[in-house]
Design a protein around this motif. Structure first.
Motif, PDB file in Angstrom:
ATOM      1  N   PRO A   7       0.841  -1.204   0.000  1.00 20.75           N
ATOM      2  CA  PRO A   7       0.000   0.000   0.000  1.00 20.75           C
ATOM      3  C   PRO A   7       0.874   1.251   0.000  1.00 20.75           C
ATOM      4  O   PRO A   7       1.968   1.262   0.558  1.00 20.75           O
ATOM      5  N   ARG A   8       0.393   2.280  -0.681  1.00 21.15           N
ATOM      6  CA  ARG A   8       1.122   3.541  -0.786  1.00 21.15           C
ATOM      7  C   ARG A   8       0.431   4.630   0.030  1.00 21.15           C
ATOM      8  O   ARG A   8      -0.793   4.678   0.082  1.00 21.15           O
ATOM      9  N   PRO A   9       1.199   5.543   0.644  1.00 22.77           N
ATOM     10  CA  PRO A   9       0.571   6.692   1.296  1.00 22.77           C
ATOM     11  C   PRO A   9      -0.111   7.582   0.251  1.00 22.77           C
ATOM     12  O   PRO A   9       0.417   7.794  -0.838  1.00 22.77           O
ATOM     13  N   LYS A  10      -1.285   8.082   0.583  1.00 22.36           N
ATOM     14  CA  LYS A  10      -1.992   8.989  -0.321  1.00 22.36           C
ATOM     15  C   LYS A  10      -1.288  10.340  -0.381  1.00 22.36           C
ATOM     16  O   LYS A  10      -1.117  10.906  -1.467  1.00 22.36           O
ATOM     17  N   PHE A  11      -0.898  10.844   0.784  1.00 20.14           N
ATOM     18  CA  PHE A  11      -0.171  12.137   0.841  1.00 20.14           C
ATOM     19  C   PHE A  11       1.233  11.871   1.384  1.00 20.14           C
ATOM     20  O   PHE A  11       1.390  11.302   2.484  1.00 20.14           O
ATOM     21  N   SER A  12       2.229  12.281   0.620  1.00 18.23           N
ATOM     22  CA  SER A  12       3.629  12.092   1.020  1.00 18.23           C
ATOM     23  C   SER A  12       4.324  13.418   1.281  1.00 18.23           C
ATOM     24  O   SER A  12       5.553  13.449   1.420  1.00 18.23           O
ATOM     25  N   THR A  13       3.599  14.503   1.335  1.00 22.11           N
ATOM     26  CA  THR A  13       4.193  15.821   1.476  1.00 22.11           C
ATOM     27  C   THR A  13       4.712  16.029   2.885  1.00 22.11           C
ATOM     28  O   THR A  13       3.954  15.951   3.867  1.00 22.11           O
ATOM     29  N   LEU A  14       6.006  16.315   3.015  1.00 20.70           N
ATOM     30  CA  LEU A  14       6.647  16.586   4.304  1.00 20.70           C
ATOM     31  C   LEU A  14       6.746  18.087   4.508  1.00 20.70           C
ATOM     32  O   LEU A  14       7.131  18.820   3.597  1.00 20.70           O
ATOM     33  N   GLU A  15       6.398  18.546   5.696  1.00 24.47           N
ATOM     34  CA  GLU A  15       6.514  19.984   5.978  1.00 24.47           C
ATOM     35  C   GLU A  15       7.958  20.418   5.833  1.00 24.47           C
ATOM     36  O   GLU A  15       8.870  19.711   6.315  1.00 24.47           O
TER      37      GLU A  15
END
Length: 439
Positions: free
Chosen positions: A431-439
């Protein structure tokens, strides 16, 4: 009346002079000669001493030095008084810089690796004590300077021709003939990977090892290295086959490289007071939040993410650590952008997922971020490092890759993750993360 504990800088970078509270009465005196918590709070490096040595001198005028050892020293006088002289014998702009002072029981001095140490007794029955952060070894790299060197011109209170001094100390070379002590080195593990190559470009003096030179999964390999010549390890090695980690063989390999090897890394860093940089991933999170902060708790979805999270937890036990999380790495080697542009050249019109959102990280940016952490006196802890720009989907990045290569971006078709893997058959898919954006 006891002095307050104070620490002050000297003319030599990193050499710190301490004033120690000495409490006395008709019975004698008492002092806290070494008090880690108080001294570190005032700015003394937490240098982890492991050995205590004492040099006792019967007569006035005994003169010893100038010796620079490859370890840090915390020096004090237990009885008597001395005239102390220190000369910077490290490679760099301060090479040859001198600091002198008189010391009694009310003083101590911190002397970093590579700074030459010498003293002359001013009272009989003088005891000169050292705390050092490495065990003495006859094979260590030592640097010496002649006590009478005309360049540094130490103004000894008692002339050297009328003092007790060893023939060996009198025979040491002049400053012009001294080979400066070189700094401890940085070690890059995973040197042949995309990030490893970017790091070695920015750190040309670093020692660079890949699996052929060093098996980081082997405890014996870690034990065989003389770590006294290193001060930093950057771990750019990892098992990164996200789907492969879901197989029985891949699961074992992922845990071996991403966790067990990191345990060896952490133990080594703690034992030898090393700084470590460990590169981690957005996959330690479940991707339910649109952005991930450094404080977010672990919630990995697949085996790869689980092993990276476990490795992160191990790294956090090391006092001097930088845990660097990143996402969607692109560098010198096979990567998503290169794959898209190759398909464009071959006339392939790919389907690319549009429901995974994140930020690309170019290895040049990631490597520079790591170097900035190491050279910028940043507090140890966890940092997110990615390239800039607005978060995008893999579909949008693929369109941009086509356009940059001079091809029509409309040839790229957006699909959901579920649709993309619908034809995977028996292949195990993580499974993949939907949101991978790191602050």
């Amino acid at each position: 009346m006891a002095n307050e504990l104070t620490i002050s800088a000297t003319t030599i970078p990193g050499v710190l002079l301490l004033t120690l509270p000495v409490h006395g009465d008709n019975r004698g005196w008492f002092k806290e000669n070494w008090q880690r918590e108080k001294m570190v709070a005032l700015g003394l490096p937490d240098f982890h001493p492991v050995q205590n040595n004492i040099s006792f001198n019967d007569e006035v005028g005994v003169t010893r030095g100038i010796h620079a050892e490859p370890w840090d020293k915390f020096i004090s006088v237990a009885s008597g008084r001395i005239f102390g002289a220190w000369v910077d014998l490290r490679a760099g702009e301060s090479f040859g810089t001198v600091f002198t002072t008189e010391m009694g029981p009310e003083h101590a001095i911190y002397v970093p690796r590579g700074v030459g140490n010498a003293y002359q007794t001013l009272e009989p029955n003088t005891a000169y004590t050292y705390l050092v952060n490495d065990h003495w070894s006859p094979d260590a790299q030592y640097t010496f300077l002649n006590l009478a060197d005309e360049t540094v011109a130490i103004d000894w209170p008692i002339p050297l021709d009328s003092v007790e001094v060893s023939e060996k100390d009198l025979a040491h070379p002049r400053l012009a003939d001294v080979a400066p002590l070189t700094p401890r080195k940085t070690l890059v593990l995973g040197a042949q990977g995309q990030l490893g190559r970017a790091l070695t470009t920015l750190l040309p003096d670093a020692v660079a090892w890949d699996i052929d030179e060093f098996d980081m999964t082997s405890p014996e390999a870690w034990d065989a290295v003389d770590w006294s010549g290193f001060d930093t390890i950057i771990n750019a090695a990892a098992y990164t086959n996200v789907d492969g980690a879901e197989t029985p063989e891949g699961r074992r390999a992922a845990w071996l490289v991403n966790v067990h090897a990191v345990v060896h890394l952490a133990r080594t860093a703690i034992a030898h007071n090393l700084t470590i940089v460990h590169v981690s991933s957005d996959y330690v999170f479940d991707g339910e939040r649109e952005t991930h902060s450094v404080e977010e708790t672990f919630a990995p979805l697949g085996v790869y993410g689980q092993t990276k999270a476990a490795g992160d937890a191990v790294v956090m036990t090391v006092p001097k650590h930088y845990l660097v999380r990143t996402s969607w790495v692109v560098g010198d080697g096979p990567n998503f952008i290169r794959t898209m542009q190759t398909q464009a050249e071959k006339g392939v019109d790919p389907k690319v997922v549009d429901d995974q959102i994140g930020l690309l990280t170019y290895t040049s940016d990631l490597a520079q971020g790591i170097v900035d952490l190491l050279t910028g006196d940043k507090p140890h802890g966890t940092y997110n490092v990615t390239s800039g720009g607005e978060p995008r989907s893999w579909f949008q990045i693929a369109q941009q890759a086509f356009a940059d290569a001079g091809h029509d971006p409309a040839r790229v078709t957006p699909v959901s993750t579920e649709e993309y893997f619908a034809d995977a058959g028996d292949k195990l898919i993580s499974p993949r993360p939907k949101f991978s954006t790191l602050e």
